[in-house]
Design a protein around this motif. Sequence first.
Motif, PDB file in Angstrom:
ATOM      1  N   ARG A  13       0.823  -1.206   0.000  1.00  0.00           N
ATOM      2  CA  ARG A  13       0.000   0.000   0.000  1.00  0.00           C
ATOM      3  C   ARG A  13       0.856   1.255   0.000  1.00  0.00           C
ATOM      4  O   ARG A  13       0.546   2.235  -0.666  1.00  0.00           O
ATOM      5  CB  ARG A  13      -0.942  -0.013   1.202  1.00  0.00           C
ATOM      6  CG  ARG A  13      -2.061  -1.035   1.079  1.00  0.00           C
ATOM      7  CD  ARG A  13      -3.000  -1.005   2.271  1.00  0.00           C
ATOM      8  NE  ARG A  13      -4.119  -1.926   2.063  1.00  0.00           N
ATOM      9  CZ  ARG A  13      -5.071  -2.165   2.964  1.00  0.00           C
ATOM     10  NH1 ARG A  13      -5.034  -1.541   4.143  1.00  0.00           N
ATOM     11  NH2 ARG A  13      -6.045  -3.010   2.699  1.00  0.00           N
TER      12      ARG A  13
ATOM     13  N   SER B 228       0.507   4.027  -3.303  1.00  0.00           N
ATOM     14  CA  SER B 228      -0.322   5.214  -3.110  1.00  0.00           C
ATOM     15  C   SER B 228       0.408   6.289  -2.321  1.00  0.00           C
ATOM     16  O   SER B 228       1.231   5.993  -1.454  1.00  0.00           O
ATOM     17  CB  SER B 228      -1.611   4.832  -2.365  1.00  0.00           C
ATOM     18  OG  SER B 228      -2.389   5.968  -2.057  1.00  0.00           O
TER      19      SER B 228
ATOM     20  N   THR C 166      -2.109   5.496   3.353  1.00  0.00           N
ATOM     21  CA  THR C 166      -0.776   5.178   3.862  1.00  0.00           C
ATOM     22  C   THR C 166      -0.447   5.824   5.195  1.00  0.00           C
ATOM     23  O   THR C 166       0.570   5.498   5.806  1.00  0.00           O
ATOM     24  CB  THR C 166       0.286   5.638   2.858  1.00  0.00           C
ATOM     25  OG1 THR C 166       0.223   7.076   2.737  1.00  0.00           O
ATOM     26  CG2 THR C 166       0.052   5.015   1.487  1.00  0.00           C
TER      27      THR C 166
ATOM     28  N   ASP D  29      -1.718   8.648  -1.074  1.00  0.00           N
ATOM     29  CA  ASP D  29      -2.888   9.150  -0.359  1.00  0.00           C
ATOM     30  C   ASP D  29      -2.718   8.886   1.134  1.00  0.00           C
ATOM     31  O   ASP D  29      -2.690   7.726   1.551  1.00  0.00           O
ATOM     32  CB  ASP D  29      -4.140   8.462  -0.875  1.00  0.00           C
ATOM     33  CG  ASP D  29      -5.425   8.980  -0.224  1.00  0.00           C
ATOM     34  OD1 ASP D  29      -5.335   9.800   0.721  1.00  0.00           O
ATOM     35  OD2 ASP D  29      -6.507   8.556  -0.658  1.00  0.00           O
TER      36      ASP D  29
END
Length: 244
Positions: free
Chosen positions: A150, A154, A160, A156
Amino acid sequence: MNDTRIALVTGANKGIGYEIAAGLGALGWSVGVGARDAGRRESAVEKLRAAGADVFGVPLDVTDDASVAEAAELVAERAGGRLDVLVNNAGVTGGMPQEPTKVDLETVRTVVETNVIGVIRVTNMMVPLLRRSASPRIVNMSSGVGSLARQSASDDPNVTGPVAVAYSPSKTFLNAVTVQYAKELRDTGILINAACPGYVATDLNGFRGVRTPEQGAAIAIHLATLPDDGPSGGYFEDAGVIPW
Protein backbone atom coordinates in the motif's frame (compact mmCIF):
# COMPACT_ATOMS: atom_id res chain seq x y z
CA MET A 1 -12.03 -21.61 36.14
CA ASN A 2 -10.21 -24.41 34.28
CA ASP A 3 -13.04 -24.55 31.70
CA THR A 4 -13.05 -20.79 31.19
CA ARG A 5 -11.07 -19.41 28.28
CA ILE A 6 -8.31 -17.08 29.44
CA ALA A 7 -6.98 -14.10 27.49
CA LEU A 8 -4.41 -11.39 28.09
CA VAL A 9 -4.74 -8.08 26.27
CA THR A 10 -1.86 -5.62 26.53
CA GLY A 11 -2.63 -1.91 26.52
CA ALA A 12 -6.19 -2.74 27.50
CA ASN A 13 -7.01 0.19 29.76
CA LYS A 14 -8.47 2.31 26.92
CA GLY A 15 -9.34 2.52 23.24
CA ILE A 16 -9.10 -0.56 21.06
CA GLY A 17 -7.49 -2.68 23.77
CA TYR A 18 -10.32 -1.94 26.16
CA GLU A 19 -12.89 -2.93 23.55
CA ILE A 20 -11.03 -6.15 22.76
CA ALA A 21 -11.15 -7.02 26.47
CA ALA A 22 -14.84 -6.08 26.57
CA GLY A 23 -15.62 -8.18 23.50
CA LEU A 24 -13.84 -11.27 24.79
CA GLY A 25 -15.45 -10.74 28.19
CA ALA A 26 -18.87 -10.67 26.53
CA LEU A 27 -18.08 -14.11 25.11
CA GLY A 28 -17.65 -15.41 28.66
CA TRP A 29 -13.87 -15.32 28.73
CA SER A 30 -11.74 -14.33 31.70
CA VAL A 31 -9.58 -11.45 30.48
CA GLY A 32 -6.39 -10.00 31.88
CA VAL A 33 -6.39 -6.23 31.43
CA GLY A 34 -2.73 -5.47 30.85
CA ALA A 35 -1.61 -1.86 31.38
CA ARG A 36 1.27 -0.01 32.98
CA ASP A 37 -0.76 2.87 34.45
CA ALA A 38 -2.24 1.55 37.70
CA GLY A 39 -5.03 4.10 37.96
CA ARG A 40 -6.25 3.65 34.40
CA ARG A 41 -5.90 -0.11 34.65
CA GLU A 42 -8.03 -0.40 37.76
CA SER A 43 -10.58 2.05 36.37
CA ALA A 44 -10.92 -0.11 33.26
CA VAL A 45 -11.25 -3.26 35.37
CA GLU A 46 -14.01 -1.69 37.46
CA LYS A 47 -15.89 -0.52 34.39
CA LEU A 48 -15.63 -3.89 32.66
CA ARG A 49 -16.74 -5.75 35.77
CA ALA A 50 -19.71 -3.41 36.12
CA ALA A 51 -20.69 -4.45 32.59
CA GLY A 52 -20.57 -8.11 33.66
CA ALA A 53 -17.15 -9.13 32.35
CA ASP A 54 -14.83 -11.48 34.22
CA VAL A 55 -11.62 -9.45 34.15
CA PHE A 56 -8.52 -9.01 36.26
CA GLY A 57 -5.84 -6.34 36.25
CA VAL A 58 -2.34 -7.20 35.07
CA PRO A 59 0.40 -4.63 35.80
CA LEU A 60 2.39 -4.70 32.58
CA ASP A 61 5.03 -2.53 30.95
CA VAL A 62 5.95 -4.29 27.70
CA THR A 63 9.34 -2.55 27.61
CA ASP A 64 10.46 -3.98 30.97
CA ASP A 65 11.68 -7.56 31.39
CA ALA A 66 10.81 -7.80 35.07
CA SER A 67 7.32 -6.40 34.54
CA VAL A 68 6.58 -8.91 31.79
CA ALA A 69 7.90 -11.80 33.88
CA GLU A 70 5.71 -10.77 36.80
CA ALA A 71 2.72 -10.50 34.47
CA ALA A 72 3.30 -14.05 33.25
CA GLU A 73 3.40 -15.30 36.83
CA LEU A 74 0.15 -13.49 37.65
CA VAL A 75 -1.61 -14.91 34.59
CA ALA A 76 -0.31 -18.41 35.36
CA GLU A 77 -1.62 -18.22 38.92
CA ARG A 78 -4.99 -16.94 37.74
CA ALA A 79 -5.42 -19.53 35.00
CA GLY A 80 -3.80 -22.61 36.45
CA GLY A 81 -0.71 -22.25 34.28
CA ARG A 82 -2.57 -21.79 31.01
CA LEU A 83 -3.25 -18.95 28.59
CA ASP A 84 -5.56 -19.35 25.61
CA VAL A 85 -5.15 -16.05 23.82
CA LEU A 86 -2.58 -13.27 23.83
CA VAL A 87 -3.47 -9.99 22.14
CA ASN A 88 -0.41 -7.77 21.72
CA ASN A 89 -2.19 -4.44 21.51
CA ALA A 90 0.06 -2.02 23.40
CA GLY A 91 1.70 0.47 21.07
CA VAL A 92 2.91 4.03 20.62
CA THR A 93 3.20 6.39 17.63
CA GLY A 94 6.21 8.29 18.92
CA GLY A 95 4.55 11.58 18.08
CA MET A 96 4.66 13.57 14.86
CA PRO A 97 6.21 14.77 12.64
CA GLN A 98 8.44 11.87 11.66
CA GLU A 99 10.02 12.86 8.35
CA PRO A 100 13.05 10.59 7.84
CA THR A 101 15.51 13.44 7.43
CA LYS A 102 14.33 15.25 10.54
CA VAL A 103 13.37 12.55 13.03
CA ASP A 104 15.08 12.21 16.39
CA LEU A 105 16.64 8.74 16.38
CA GLU A 106 15.50 8.25 19.96
CA THR A 107 11.93 8.43 18.67
CA VAL A 108 12.61 5.52 16.34
CA ARG A 109 14.18 3.52 19.16
CA THR A 110 11.25 4.19 21.49
CA VAL A 111 8.65 3.17 18.93
CA VAL A 112 10.44 -0.02 17.93
CA GLU A 113 11.08 -0.91 21.59
CA THR A 114 7.35 -0.83 22.31
CA ASN A 115 5.75 -1.89 19.02
CA VAL A 116 8.18 -4.66 18.07
CA ILE A 117 10.58 -5.66 20.83
CA GLY A 118 7.81 -5.33 23.39
CA VAL A 119 5.69 -7.78 21.40
CA ILE A 120 8.57 -10.25 21.20
CA ARG A 121 9.27 -9.85 24.91
CA VAL A 122 5.66 -10.49 25.94
CA THR A 123 5.09 -13.27 23.44
CA ASN A 124 8.16 -15.22 24.47
CA MET A 125 7.19 -15.00 28.12
CA MET A 126 3.63 -16.17 27.41
CA VAL A 127 4.36 -18.96 24.92
CA PRO A 128 4.92 -21.59 27.67
CA LEU A 129 1.42 -20.79 28.99
CA LEU A 130 -0.07 -20.82 25.50
CA ARG A 131 1.40 -24.26 24.84
CA ARG A 132 -0.86 -25.59 27.60
CA SER A 133 -4.00 -24.39 25.79
CA ALA A 134 -6.09 -26.64 23.56
CA SER A 135 -6.55 -23.83 21.01
CA PRO A 136 -3.92 -21.15 21.57
CA ARG A 137 -4.05 -17.91 19.59
CA ILE A 138 -1.84 -14.81 19.34
CA VAL A 139 -3.06 -11.59 17.75
CA ASN A 140 -0.57 -8.81 16.99
CA MET A 141 -2.28 -5.47 16.52
CA SER A 142 -0.69 -4.00 13.43
CA SER A 143 -1.94 -1.31 11.03
CA GLY A 144 -2.66 -0.96 7.35
CA VAL A 145 0.14 1.62 7.20
CA GLY A 146 2.57 -1.26 7.73
CA SER A 147 1.73 -2.65 4.28
CA LEU A 148 4.64 -2.01 1.93
CA ALA A 149 2.35 -2.81 -0.99
CA ARG A 150 0.00 0.00 0.00
CA GLN A 151 2.83 2.39 0.79
CA SER A 152 4.41 1.88 -2.62
CA ALA A 153 1.13 2.02 -4.53
CA SER A 154 -0.32 5.21 -3.11
CA ASP A 155 0.56 8.69 -1.87
CA ASP A 156 -2.89 9.15 -0.36
CA PRO A 157 -2.44 9.71 3.40
CA ASN A 158 -5.89 8.23 3.92
CA VAL A 159 -4.38 4.96 2.71
CA THR A 160 -0.78 5.18 3.86
CA GLY A 161 -0.98 7.52 6.84
CA PRO A 162 1.40 10.47 7.21
CA VAL A 163 5.11 10.20 6.46
CA ALA A 164 6.30 8.44 9.60
CA VAL A 165 9.70 6.79 9.65
CA ALA A 166 9.18 5.36 13.14
CA TYR A 167 5.54 4.30 13.39
CA SER A 168 4.74 2.89 9.92
CA PRO A 169 7.97 0.85 9.61
CA SER A 170 7.46 -0.46 13.15
CA LYS A 171 4.23 -2.07 11.95
CA THR A 172 5.98 -3.47 8.86
CA PHE A 173 8.60 -4.90 11.23
CA LEU A 174 5.85 -6.34 13.42
CA ASN A 175 4.23 -8.00 10.41
CA ALA A 176 7.55 -9.64 9.50
CA VAL A 177 7.99 -10.80 13.09
CA THR A 178 4.50 -12.32 13.00
CA VAL A 179 5.44 -14.39 9.95
CA GLN A 180 8.59 -15.67 11.64
CA TYR A 181 6.64 -16.76 14.72
CA ALA A 182 4.11 -18.54 12.50
CA LYS A 183 6.94 -20.47 10.86
CA GLU A 184 8.52 -21.48 14.16
CA LEU A 185 5.21 -22.39 15.80
CA ARG A 186 3.72 -24.13 12.75
CA ASP A 187 3.40 -27.53 14.40
CA THR A 188 2.38 -26.38 17.89
CA GLY A 189 -1.27 -25.49 17.34
CA ILE A 190 -0.54 -21.83 18.15
CA LEU A 191 -2.07 -19.62 15.46
CA ILE A 192 -0.57 -16.13 15.21
CA ASN A 193 -1.78 -13.35 12.95
CA ALA A 194 -1.47 -9.59 12.47
CA ALA A 195 -4.62 -7.47 12.65
CA CYS A 196 -5.41 -4.02 11.25
CA PRO A 197 -8.22 -2.27 13.16
CA GLY A 198 -8.63 0.49 10.56
CA TYR A 199 -8.45 4.21 11.20
CA VAL A 200 -9.91 4.26 14.71
CA ALA A 201 -10.54 7.40 16.73
CA THR A 202 -8.14 7.06 19.67
CA ASP A 203 -5.74 9.30 21.55
CA LEU A 204 -2.92 7.95 19.35
CA ASN A 205 -4.27 10.01 16.45
CA GLY A 206 -5.93 12.82 18.36
CA PHE A 207 -9.31 11.09 17.88
CA ARG A 208 -9.27 11.93 14.17
CA GLY A 209 -10.10 8.36 13.15
CA VAL A 210 -13.37 7.49 11.46
CA ARG A 211 -14.01 4.17 13.20
CA THR A 212 -15.01 3.49 16.78
CA PRO A 213 -12.75 1.49 19.11
CA GLU A 214 -15.44 -1.20 19.18
CA GLN A 215 -15.30 -1.47 15.39
CA GLY A 216 -11.52 -1.59 15.53
CA ALA A 217 -11.60 -4.40 18.06
CA ALA A 218 -13.71 -6.69 15.88
CA ILE A 219 -10.86 -8.06 13.75
CA ALA A 220 -8.81 -8.91 16.86
CA ILE A 221 -11.73 -10.75 18.42
CA HIS A 222 -12.25 -12.64 15.17
CA LEU A 223 -8.61 -13.74 15.03
CA ALA A 224 -8.60 -14.59 18.74
CA THR A 225 -11.46 -17.02 18.19
CA LEU A 226 -10.31 -18.72 14.98
CA PRO A 227 -11.09 -22.42 14.60
CA ASP A 228 -8.20 -24.85 14.85
CA ASP A 229 -7.91 -25.01 11.05
CA GLY A 230 -7.72 -21.22 10.78
CA PRO A 231 -4.87 -19.29 9.17
CA SER A 232 -1.55 -18.46 10.78
CA GLY A 233 1.04 -15.93 9.68
CA GLY A 234 -1.57 -13.75 8.00
CA TYR A 235 -2.33 -10.02 7.87
CA PHE A 236 -6.01 -9.16 8.10
CA GLU A 237 -8.56 -6.36 8.30
CA ASP A 238 -12.34 -6.59 8.37
CA ALA A 239 -12.48 -6.79 4.56
CA GLY A 240 -10.05 -9.71 4.45
CA VAL A 241 -6.37 -10.21 3.67
CA ILE A 242 -4.09 -7.15 3.46
CA PRO A 243 -1.26 -7.24 0.88
CA TRP A 244 2.14 -7.25 2.53
